[in-house]
Design a protein around this motif. Structure first.
Motif, PDB file in Angstrom:
ATOM      1  N   GLU A  72       1.279   4.437  -6.164  1.00 28.32           N
ATOM      2  CA  GLU A  72       2.635   4.994  -5.787  1.00 28.32           C
ATOM      3  C   GLU A  72       3.255   4.310  -4.438  1.00 28.32           C
ATOM      4  O   GLU A  72       4.244   4.648  -4.203  1.00 28.32           O
ATOM      5  CB  GLU A  72       2.631   6.508  -5.802  1.00 28.32           C
ATOM      6  CG  GLU A  72       2.239   6.911  -7.041  1.00 28.32           C
ATOM      7  CD  GLU A  72       2.457   8.607  -6.858  1.00 28.32           C
ATOM      8  OE1 GLU A  72       2.625   9.029  -5.799  1.00 28.32           O
ATOM      9  OE2 GLU A  72       1.876   9.357  -7.941  1.00 28.32           O
ATOM     10  N   PHE A  73       2.385   3.715  -3.870  1.00 29.01           N
ATOM     11  CA  PHE A  73       2.788   3.095  -2.595  1.00 29.01           C
ATOM     12  C   PHE A  73       3.510   1.755  -2.861  1.00 29.01           C
ATOM     13  O   PHE A  73       2.987   0.656  -2.927  1.00 29.01           O
ATOM     14  CB  PHE A  73       1.642   2.691  -1.680  1.00 29.01           C
ATOM     15  CG  PHE A  73       2.078   2.114  -0.386  1.00 29.01           C
ATOM     16  CD1 PHE A  73       3.152   2.343   0.417  1.00 29.01           C
ATOM     17  CD2 PHE A  73       0.841   1.343   0.264  1.00 29.01           C
ATOM     18  CE1 PHE A  73       3.305   1.939   1.535  1.00 29.01           C
ATOM     19  CE2 PHE A  73       1.284   0.705   1.578  1.00 29.01           C
ATOM     20  CZ  PHE A  73       2.430   1.184   2.163  1.00 29.01           C
ATOM     21  N   LYS A  74       4.915   1.753  -3.034  1.00 29.32           N
ATOM     22  CA  LYS A  74       5.607   0.652  -3.729  1.00 29.32           C
ATOM     23  C   LYS A  74       6.225  -0.188  -2.559  1.00 29.32           C
ATOM     24  O   LYS A  74       6.290  -1.341  -2.886  1.00 29.32           O
ATOM     25  CB  LYS A  74       6.587   1.239  -4.580  1.00 29.32           C
ATOM     26  CG  LYS A  74       5.989   1.912  -5.857  1.00 29.32           C
ATOM     27  CD  LYS A  74       5.176   0.721  -6.820  1.00 29.32           C
ATOM     28  CE  LYS A  74       4.643   1.712  -8.091  1.00 29.32           C
ATOM     29  NZ  LYS A  74       3.795   0.747  -8.685  1.00 29.32           N
ATOM     30  N   ALA A  75       6.571   0.455  -1.502  1.00 26.69           N
ATOM     31  CA  ALA A  75       7.349  -0.191  -0.508  1.00 26.69           C
ATOM     32  C   ALA A  75       8.537  -0.867  -0.956  1.00 26.69           C
ATOM     33  O   ALA A  75       8.739  -2.030  -0.449  1.00 26.69           O
ATOM     34  CB  ALA A  75       6.579  -0.992   0.500  1.00 26.69           C
ATOM     35  N   GLU A  76       9.296  -0.335  -1.908  1.00 26.97           N
ATOM     36  CA  GLU A  76      10.299  -0.968  -2.573  1.00 26.97           C
ATOM     37  C   GLU A  76      11.564  -1.204  -1.946  1.00 26.97           C
ATOM     38  O   GLU A  76      12.377  -2.082  -2.227  1.00 26.97           O
ATOM     39  CB  GLU A  76      10.755  -0.097  -4.091  1.00 26.97           C
ATOM     40  CG  GLU A  76      11.417   1.141  -3.696  1.00 26.97           C
ATOM     41  CD  GLU A  76      10.224   2.442  -3.667  1.00 26.97           C
ATOM     42  OE1 GLU A  76      10.500   3.495  -4.230  1.00 26.97           O
ATOM     43  OE2 GLU A  76       9.199   2.021  -3.351  1.00 26.97           O
ATOM     44  N   PHE A  77      11.724  -0.555  -0.577  1.00 22.86           N
ATOM     45  CA  PHE A  77      12.965  -0.705   0.344  1.00 22.86           C
ATOM     46  C   PHE A  77      12.562  -1.325   1.314  1.00 22.86           C
ATOM     47  O   PHE A  77      13.492  -1.500   2.599  1.00 22.86           O
ATOM     48  CB  PHE A  77      13.675   0.613   0.447  1.00 22.86           C
ATOM     49  CG  PHE A  77      14.294   1.241  -0.833  1.00 22.86           C
ATOM     50  CD1 PHE A  77      14.976   0.687  -1.675  1.00 22.86           C
ATOM     51  CD2 PHE A  77      13.825   2.544  -1.149  1.00 22.86           C
ATOM     52  CE1 PHE A  77      15.524   1.527  -2.815  1.00 22.86           C
ATOM     53  CE2 PHE A  77      14.261   3.254  -2.373  1.00 22.86           C
ATOM     54  CZ  PHE A  77      15.147   2.623  -3.066  1.00 22.86           C
ATOM     55  N   THR A 112      -5.988  -2.146   3.191  1.00 20.59           N
ATOM     56  CA  THR A 112      -5.735  -3.228   4.436  1.00 20.59           C
ATOM     57  C   THR A 112      -4.208  -3.458   3.736  1.00 20.59           C
ATOM     58  O   THR A 112      -3.969  -3.371   2.540  1.00 20.59           O
ATOM     59  CB  THR A 112      -6.454  -4.178   4.203  1.00 20.59           C
ATOM     60  OG1 THR A 112      -6.606  -4.973   2.938  1.00 20.59           O
ATOM     61  CG2 THR A 112      -7.929  -3.984   4.616  1.00 20.59           C
ATOM     62  N   MET A 113      -3.360  -3.490   4.849  1.00 21.79           N
ATOM     63  CA  MET A 113      -1.747  -3.956   4.545  1.00 21.79           C
ATOM     64  C   MET A 113      -1.794  -5.468   4.177  1.00 21.79           C
ATOM     65  O   MET A 113      -0.636  -5.816   4.559  1.00 21.79           O
ATOM     66  CB  MET A 113      -1.238  -3.397   5.543  1.00 21.79           C
ATOM     67  CG  MET A 113      -1.377  -1.742   5.820  1.00 21.79           C
ATOM     68  SD  MET A 113      -0.668  -0.761   4.541  1.00 21.79           S
ATOM     69  CE  MET A 113       0.954  -0.730   5.122  1.00 21.79           C
ATOM     70  N   ASN A 170      -9.152  -5.030  -4.157  1.00 22.02           N
ATOM     71  CA  ASN A 170      -8.466  -3.845  -5.183  1.00 22.02           C
ATOM     72  C   ASN A 170      -8.152  -2.622  -4.100  1.00 22.02           C
ATOM     73  O   ASN A 170      -7.893  -1.528  -4.775  1.00 22.02           O
ATOM     74  CB  ASN A 170      -9.303  -3.530  -6.323  1.00 22.02           C
ATOM     75  CG  ASN A 170      -8.396  -3.058  -7.338  1.00 22.02           C
ATOM     76  OD1 ASN A 170      -7.280  -3.681  -7.589  1.00 22.02           O
ATOM     77  ND2 ASN A 170      -8.890  -2.221  -8.121  1.00 22.02           N
ATOM     78  N   TRP A 171      -8.267  -2.853  -2.931  1.00 21.27           N
ATOM     79  CA  TRP A 171      -7.729  -1.776  -2.106  1.00 21.27           C
ATOM     80  C   TRP A 171      -6.973  -2.455  -0.873  1.00 21.27           C
ATOM     81  O   TRP A 171      -7.552  -2.102   0.263  1.00 21.27           O
ATOM     82  CB  TRP A 171      -9.174  -1.047  -1.394  1.00 21.27           C
ATOM     83  CG  TRP A 171      -8.875   0.248  -0.861  1.00 21.27           C
ATOM     84  CD1 TRP A 171      -9.429   0.758   0.464  1.00 21.27           C
ATOM     85  CD2 TRP A 171      -7.855   1.156  -1.456  1.00 21.27           C
ATOM     86  NE1 TRP A 171      -8.911   2.169   0.587  1.00 21.27           N
ATOM     87  CE2 TRP A 171      -8.193   2.478  -0.294  1.00 21.27           C
ATOM     88  CE3 TRP A 171      -7.594   1.638  -2.650  1.00 21.27           C
ATOM     89  CZ2 TRP A 171      -7.392   3.654  -0.626  1.00 21.27           C
ATOM     90  CZ3 TRP A 171      -6.566   2.985  -2.768  1.00 21.27           C
ATOM     91  CH2 TRP A 171      -6.686   3.912  -1.582  1.00 21.27           C
ATOM     92  N   PRO A 176       2.400  -2.198  -3.398  1.00 23.01           N
ATOM     93  CA  PRO A 176       3.498  -3.165  -2.992  1.00 23.01           C
ATOM     94  C   PRO A 176       3.467  -4.482  -3.648  1.00 23.01           C
ATOM     95  O   PRO A 176       4.148  -5.106  -3.782  1.00 23.01           O
ATOM     96  CB  PRO A 176       3.562  -3.064  -1.460  1.00 23.01           C
ATOM     97  CG  PRO A 176       2.592  -2.049  -0.838  1.00 23.01           C
ATOM     98  CD  PRO A 176       1.652  -1.661  -2.027  1.00 23.01           C
ATOM     99  N   ASN A 177       2.063  -4.768  -3.712  1.00 23.03           N
ATOM    100  CA  ASN A 177       1.661  -6.147  -4.187  1.00 23.03           C
ATOM    101  C   ASN A 177       2.538  -7.253  -3.436  1.00 23.03           C
ATOM    102  O   ASN A 177       3.043  -8.446  -3.867  1.00 23.03           O
ATOM    103  CB  ASN A 177       2.352  -6.463  -5.894  1.00 23.03           C
ATOM    104  CG  ASN A 177       1.705  -5.328  -6.612  1.00 23.03           C
ATOM    105  OD1 ASN A 177       2.240  -4.897  -7.476  1.00 23.03           O
ATOM    106  ND2 ASN A 177       0.452  -5.367  -6.806  1.00 23.03           N
ATOM    107  N   LYS A 178       2.271  -6.985  -2.204  1.00 21.66           N
ATOM    108  CA  LYS A 178       2.668  -7.997  -1.155  1.00 21.66           C
ATOM    109  C   LYS A 178       1.975  -8.067   0.335  1.00 21.66           C
ATOM    110  O   LYS A 178       1.368  -6.693   0.418  1.00 21.66           O
ATOM    111  CB  LYS A 178       4.065  -8.025  -0.952  1.00 21.66           C
ATOM    112  CG  LYS A 178       4.838  -6.609  -0.049  1.00 21.66           C
ATOM    113  CD  LYS A 178       6.363  -6.686  -0.142  1.00 21.66           C
ATOM    114  CE  LYS A 178       6.808  -6.513  -1.451  1.00 21.66           C
ATOM    115  NZ  LYS A 178       8.216  -6.419  -1.317  1.00 21.66           N
TER     116      LYS A 178
END
Length: 466
Positions: A108-113, A142-143, A151-152, A159-161
């Motif tokens: 759910e951690f999308k960071a979409e904005f 890790t960010m 996978n973590w 966010p996939n980024k």
């Protein structure tokens, strides 16, 4: 955005050459010094001068915990640790299915904005001269795309980024130094728990995960600050801390500019390393023999974003500036925290505080940046008056005050009238007068209407001496 990042990385080789030339000319470079992997040697390294001069930094604590955004950044541990927090347990039981796991929050951690350009604008507008961005908290996520966190991490999940590289790239070439936060340990990592069960006689977690990530981060992002944490359960020898720091100071690409804190094991905290961060919100209230930092929060109760926070939970500007002035007058730096949301924004209350701080520093920065403690750190008569002294002018000092004085008369008990040649209100062109008052002076400030006031919340008087 991608083209900007690609061009930035293409420039890094040339930039590295330039940095080598600058380092060779810099008075801070200790040519010929080889630091050994022991604390006596590590502690002998001079702190790069830039760190003491910049005074103010921004701390950004962001991770999977920003999704539940309840209680604080220790949400997972408060839910599944040995002593669960009943509030957290109740929240999960009421609003989430029994099969829900903490890993599901990562999805759910999308960071979409997330707009790193806006973040950088807030950073630069705040007057902060260094930023410390979280690369990994105790949850282990890790960010950035760490090869040691399969996978973590923010590229494989959520966010996939890469959430680090954009801030790093957009700050490059500015007057803001880029730094990172990294937790050495992870609450529930099986490798760490096995080492712990072995009474730290094994180091599989350190070699395969914890410390391996730090070498990786330095190589990828070239940070000027490494803010270590999660150290307190083991000795620095378990973490191989001095080996890492010797490499960092001798052979790393940031060896001449990097600063580190003191959280490298329970035997090193508040004792070894670079600057002293000791405990959270460290503010000793007296001069220290070593450089120190007050890492503190605007939210009184959390480093991470909280959905249920109220306005009273945040420091007012007066409270923030009082902390800033109290810290800097005693020779400390201050690292002011913001907790972004799981959807990638900085909440308006944080943005407002940082922009207000920046507007105040535009007026009063001359008494903050590149200063040192004066003979007195606070006044001997009037409460909530703090002093600083500019490094470049031995015949000047600044007296900062939070409360506008009654009858426009500011009493400074620590200042001798006989040694004084001038007094000015920073940011104002009105003439001030002064006279002897007891063992100090009484400064009369002409009335200022709202338009004429140089700033809000706190003010500074510049003192010039004969």
């Amino acid at each position: 955005m991608t083209q900007v990042i690609t061009q930035f990385y293409k420039q890094q080789k040339m930039k590295s050459v330039v940095l080598l030339v600058v380092a060779a000319l810099s008075s801070q470079t200790c040519l010929g010094v080889k630091y050994e992997p022991n604390w006596n040697s590590i502690d002998s390294r001079p702190l790069p001068a830039w760190y003491d001069d910049v005074k103010i930094g921004m701390f950004i604590n962001w991770g999977v915990y920003s999704v539940p955004s309840y209680s604080n950044e220790w949400f997972w541990y408060s839910w599944k640790g040995p002593k669960p927090d009943p509030r957290v347990v109740k929240l999960m039981e009421q609003f989430y299915p029994p099969t829900f796991t903490y890993a599901d929050f990562a999805a759910e951690f999308k960071a979409e904005f997330y707009n790193p350009l806006k973040w950088v604008d807030i950073i630069k507008s705040s007057g902060a001269k260094y930023v410390v961005l979280s690369t990994k908290h105790h949850e282990g996520f890790t960010m950035y795309p760490s090869k040691y966190s399969f996978n973590w991490n923010s590229v494989d999940v959520g966010p996939n980024k890469d959430l680090i590289k954009y801030i790093f790239a957009y700050l490059a070439g500015s007057d803001v130094h880029f730094g990172i936060y990294h937790s050495l340990f992870e609450w529930f990592n099986p490798l760490y728990l096995q080492d712990k069960a072995n009474n730290y006689t094994t180091q599989r977690f350190v070699k395969e995960k914890g410390m391996a990530e730090l070498y990786e981060i330095v190589d990828m992002y070239r940070p000027d600050v490494i803010w270590s944490d999660g150290d307190w359960e083991a000795l620095s020898t378990y973490w191989n801390a001095t080996q890492f720091l010797a490499w960092l100071y001798n052979d790393s690409p940031v060896k001449d500019t990097v600063v580190v804190n003191d959280r490298w094991g329970y035997d090193s905290r508040c004792k070894h390393g670079g600057f002293l961060s000791c405990d959270d919100r460290f503010n000793p209230g007296k001069l220290q023999k070593r450089k120190w930092e007050n890492a503190m929060t605007l939210d009184r109760y959390s480093w991470g974003f909280r959905r249920d926070a109220s306005i009273a939970d945040f420091l007012s500007m007066e409270e923030l500036l009082e902390t800033v002035l109290n810290t800097i007058s005693y020779g400390g730096n201050i690292l002011i925290n913001v907790g972004p949301t799981g959807y990638g924004t900085i909440s308006p209350i944080y943005e407002e505080r940082f922009r207000q701080l920046g507007s105040w520093l535009k007026v009063n920065g001359e008494g903050i940046y590149a200063t040192q403690p004066w003979v007195h750190q606070n006044d001997t008569v009037t409460p909530k008056v703090w002093y600083t002294a500019p490094k470049a002018d031995k015949k000047a000092a600044y007296a900062f005050f939070i409360n506008w004085p009654d009858n426009n008369e500011l009493v400074l008990g620590a200042v001798s009238e006989s040694s004084l040649s001038g007094v000015a209100l920073v940011g104002s062109n009105k003439t001030l007068t002064w006279e002897t008052s007891g063992t100090g002076i009484k400064v009369t400030i002409p009335p200022h209407n709202i338009v004429e006031m140089p700033c809000m919340w706190a003010w500074a008087v510049k003192l010039t001496f004969k």
